[in-house]
Design a protein around this motif. Structure first.
Motif, mmCIF file in Angstrom:
data_model
loop_
_atom_site.group_PDB
_atom_site.id
_atom_site.type_symbol
_atom_site.label_atom_id
_atom_site.label_comp_id
_atom_site.label_asym_id
_atom_site.label_seq_id
_atom_site.Cartn_x
_atom_site.Cartn_y
_atom_site.Cartn_z
ATOM 1 N N LEU A 1 22.105 16.850 52.156
ATOM 2 C CA LEU A 1 20.880 17.520 52.107
ATOM 3 C C LEU A 1 19.602 16.766 52.071
ATOM 4 C CD1 LEU A 1 21.851 20.941 50.741
ATOM 5 C CD2 LEU A 1 21.647 20.365 53.293
ATOM 6 N N ASN A 2 19.749 15.835 50.851
ATOM 7 C CA ASN A 2 18.781 14.788 50.318
ATOM 8 C C ASN A 2 19.078 13.421 50.796
ATOM 9 O OD1 ASN A 2 16.929 17.100 49.616
ATOM 10 N ND2 ASN A 2 18.609 17.280 48.021
ATOM 11 N N VAL A 3 18.810 12.900 52.042
ATOM 12 C CA VAL A 3 19.098 11.497 52.171
ATOM 13 C C VAL A 3 17.779 10.642 52.059
ATOM 14 C CG1 VAL A 3 19.877 9.796 53.884
ATOM 15 C CG2 VAL A 3 21.089 11.935 53.556
ATOM 16 N N PRO A 4 17.824 9.517 51.332
ATOM 17 C CA PRO A 4 16.687 8.554 51.267
ATOM 18 C C PRO A 4 16.064 8.074 52.309
ATOM 19 C CG PRO A 4 18.299 7.935 49.521
ATOM 20 C CD PRO A 4 18.913 8.947 50.635
ATOM 21 N N SER A 5 14.704 8.261 52.358
ATOM 22 C CA SER A 5 13.940 7.489 53.503
ATOM 23 C C SER A 5 14.668 6.325 54.165
ATOM 24 C CB SER A 5 12.459 7.165 53.314
ATOM 25 O OG SER A 5 11.877 6.888 54.588
ATOM 26 N N GLY A 6 15.077 6.229 55.384
ATOM 27 C CA GLY A 6 15.477 4.878 55.922
ATOM 28 C C GLY A 6 16.904 4.955 55.885
ATOM 29 N N GLY A 7 17.551 5.918 55.601
ATOM 30 C CA GLY A 7 19.007 6.383 55.949
ATOM 31 C C GLY A 7 19.544 7.045 56.905
ATOM 32 N N SER B 1 28.646 9.957 46.822
ATOM 33 C CA SER B 1 27.569 9.059 47.122
ATOM 34 C C SER B 1 28.238 7.735 47.486
ATOM 35 C CB SER B 1 26.599 8.860 46.030
ATOM 36 O OG SER B 1 25.559 8.055 46.354
ATOM 37 N N LYS B 2 27.994 6.739 48.274
ATOM 38 C CA LYS B 2 28.364 5.596 48.429
ATOM 39 C C LYS B 2 27.606 4.568 48.957
ATOM 40 C CE LYS B 2 30.498 6.199 53.088
ATOM 41 N NZ LYS B 2 31.773 6.052 53.747
ATOM 42 N N TYR B 3 27.713 3.362 48.714
ATOM 43 C CA TYR B 3 26.833 2.299 49.315
ATOM 44 C C TYR B 3 26.949 2.030 50.874
ATOM 45 C CZ TYR B 3 24.128 -1.970 49.666
ATOM 46 O OH TYR B 3 23.051 -2.898 50.383
ATOM 47 N N GLU B 4 26.298 1.899 51.621
ATOM 48 C CA GLU B 4 26.577 1.704 53.113
ATOM 49 C C GLU B 4 25.599 0.391 53.534
ATOM 50 O OE1 GLU B 4 26.485 4.715 56.046
ATOM 51 O OE2 GLU B 4 28.105 6.055 54.749
ATOM 52 N N ASP B 5 26.415 -0.654 53.775
ATOM 53 C CA ASP B 5 25.970 -1.689 54.353
ATOM 54 C C ASP B 5 24.586 -1.506 55.577
ATOM 55 O OD1 ASP B 5 26.682 -3.492 52.588
ATOM 56 O OD2 ASP B 5 28.670 -3.990 53.754
ATOM 57 N N VAL B 6 25.041 -0.546 56.350
ATOM 58 C CA VAL B 6 24.284 -0.412 57.579
ATOM 59 C C VAL B 6 22.769 -0.196 57.165
ATOM 60 C CG1 VAL B 6 23.930 1.021 59.614
ATOM 61 C CG2 VAL B 6 26.341 0.028 59.106
ATOM 62 N N PHE B 7 22.846 0.819 56.101
ATOM 63 C CA PHE B 7 21.609 1.283 55.614
ATOM 64 C C PHE B 7 20.837 0.584 54.550
ATOM 65 C CE2 PHE B 7 23.826 4.990 57.616
ATOM 66 C CZ PHE B 7 23.032 4.994 58.687
ATOM 67 N N LYS B 8 21.684 -0.267 53.754
ATOM 68 C CA LYS B 8 21.447 -0.917 52.623
ATOM 69 C C LYS B 8 21.018 -0.019 51.427
ATOM 70 C CE LYS B 8 21.488 -5.182 54.557
ATOM 71 N NZ LYS B 8 22.709 -5.522 55.157
ATOM 72 N N MET B 9 21.605 1.080 51.046
ATOM 73 C CA MET B 9 21.553 1.920 50.010
ATOM 74 C C MET B 9 22.713 2.875 50.021
ATOM 75 S SD MET B 9 19.133 4.837 51.976
ATOM 76 C CE MET B 9 17.969 3.814 52.756
ATOM 77 N N ASN B 10 22.572 3.599 48.724
ATOM 78 C CA ASN B 10 23.473 4.645 48.510
ATOM 79 C C ASN B 10 23.292 5.828 49.240
ATOM 80 O OD1 ASN B 10 25.410 3.237 46.622
ATOM 81 N ND2 ASN B 10 23.870 3.393 45.034
ATOM 82 N N VAL B 11 24.063 6.618 50.197
ATOM 83 C CA VAL B 11 23.878 7.499 50.547
ATOM 84 C C VAL B 11 24.719 8.854 50.221
ATOM 85 C CG1 VAL B 11 22.778 6.497 52.701
ATOM 86 C CG2 VAL B 11 25.429 6.793 52.494
ATOM 87 N N PRO B 12 24.244 10.095 50.242
ATOM 88 C CA PRO B 12 24.875 11.269 49.791
ATOM 89 C C PRO B 12 25.654 11.580 51.002
ATOM 90 C CG PRO B 12 22.561 11.647 50.203
ATOM 91 C CD PRO B 12 22.726 10.546 50.087
ATOM 92 N N TYR B 13 26.954 12.017 50.878
ATOM 93 C CA TYR B 13 27.869 12.683 51.910
ATOM 94 C C TYR B 13 28.670 13.733 51.360
ATOM 95 C CZ TYR B 13 31.865 9.913 50.218
ATOM 96 O OH TYR B 13 32.889 9.553 49.468
#
Length: 150
Positions: A57-63, A90-102
């Motif tokens: 529900l809360n993904v950082p900007s640019g994700g 949460s995991k790091y995704e290279d595509v977005f260069k950040m940790n994203v919640p899922y």
């Protein structure tokens, strides 16, 4: 000659359609639970196929596109507070260069609704989400629903 061209075009469209895959990795369902005469909860369940996930529900900007909901209750009812769900992974995704919640597997989102009167209340809503697996992300999609609180 026109008939042959038409036949060739028909065969091509048929063969192309046979190889096209439609991915629907998320199945949604909705229910309600009346807490008391003045409050109810709308429960929106997502069943995400194994190997797939939707974002939190809360993904950082640019994700990626976060899972989000809009609600439109009738009969004077109002949405109360924010959508709640279990803590996402949460995991790091290279595509977005950040940790994203899922979320993967089954997740239940809950939205409180303040009821205005004793009449049945319809709540229309839309869930917006983006599903991905290890190889691909599908375009953002929507699930529209209507549920009645009695």
């Amino acid at each position: 000659m026109k008939k042959i061209n038409l036949l060739i075009a028909l065969v091509l469209f048929t063969v192309t359609g046979a190889f096209a895959q439609v991915f629907k990795p998320v199945q949604w369902s909705v229910a309600t639970k009346k807490v008391n005469a003045k409050e109810a909860v709308v429960l929106i369940k997502a069943n995400v196929e194994q190997g797939w996930h939707i974002y939190g529900l809360n993904v950082p900007s640019g994700g990626p596109i976060a899972t989000s909901f809009t609600f439109t209750p009738d009969n004077g009812a109002k949405v109360s507070g924010k959508v709640a769900a279990k803590e996402p992974k949460s995991k790091y995704e290279d595509v977005f260069k950040m940790n994203v919640p899922y979320y993967n597997g089954e997740v239940i989102f809950q939205q409180k609704v303040a009821l205005a009167n004793g009449k049945p209340t319809k709540v229309k809503g839309v869930a917006t989400f983006m599903a991905c697996d290890k190889e691909r992300c599908l375009p953002p999609d929507e699930y529209e629903f209507t549920v009645t609180i009695k």
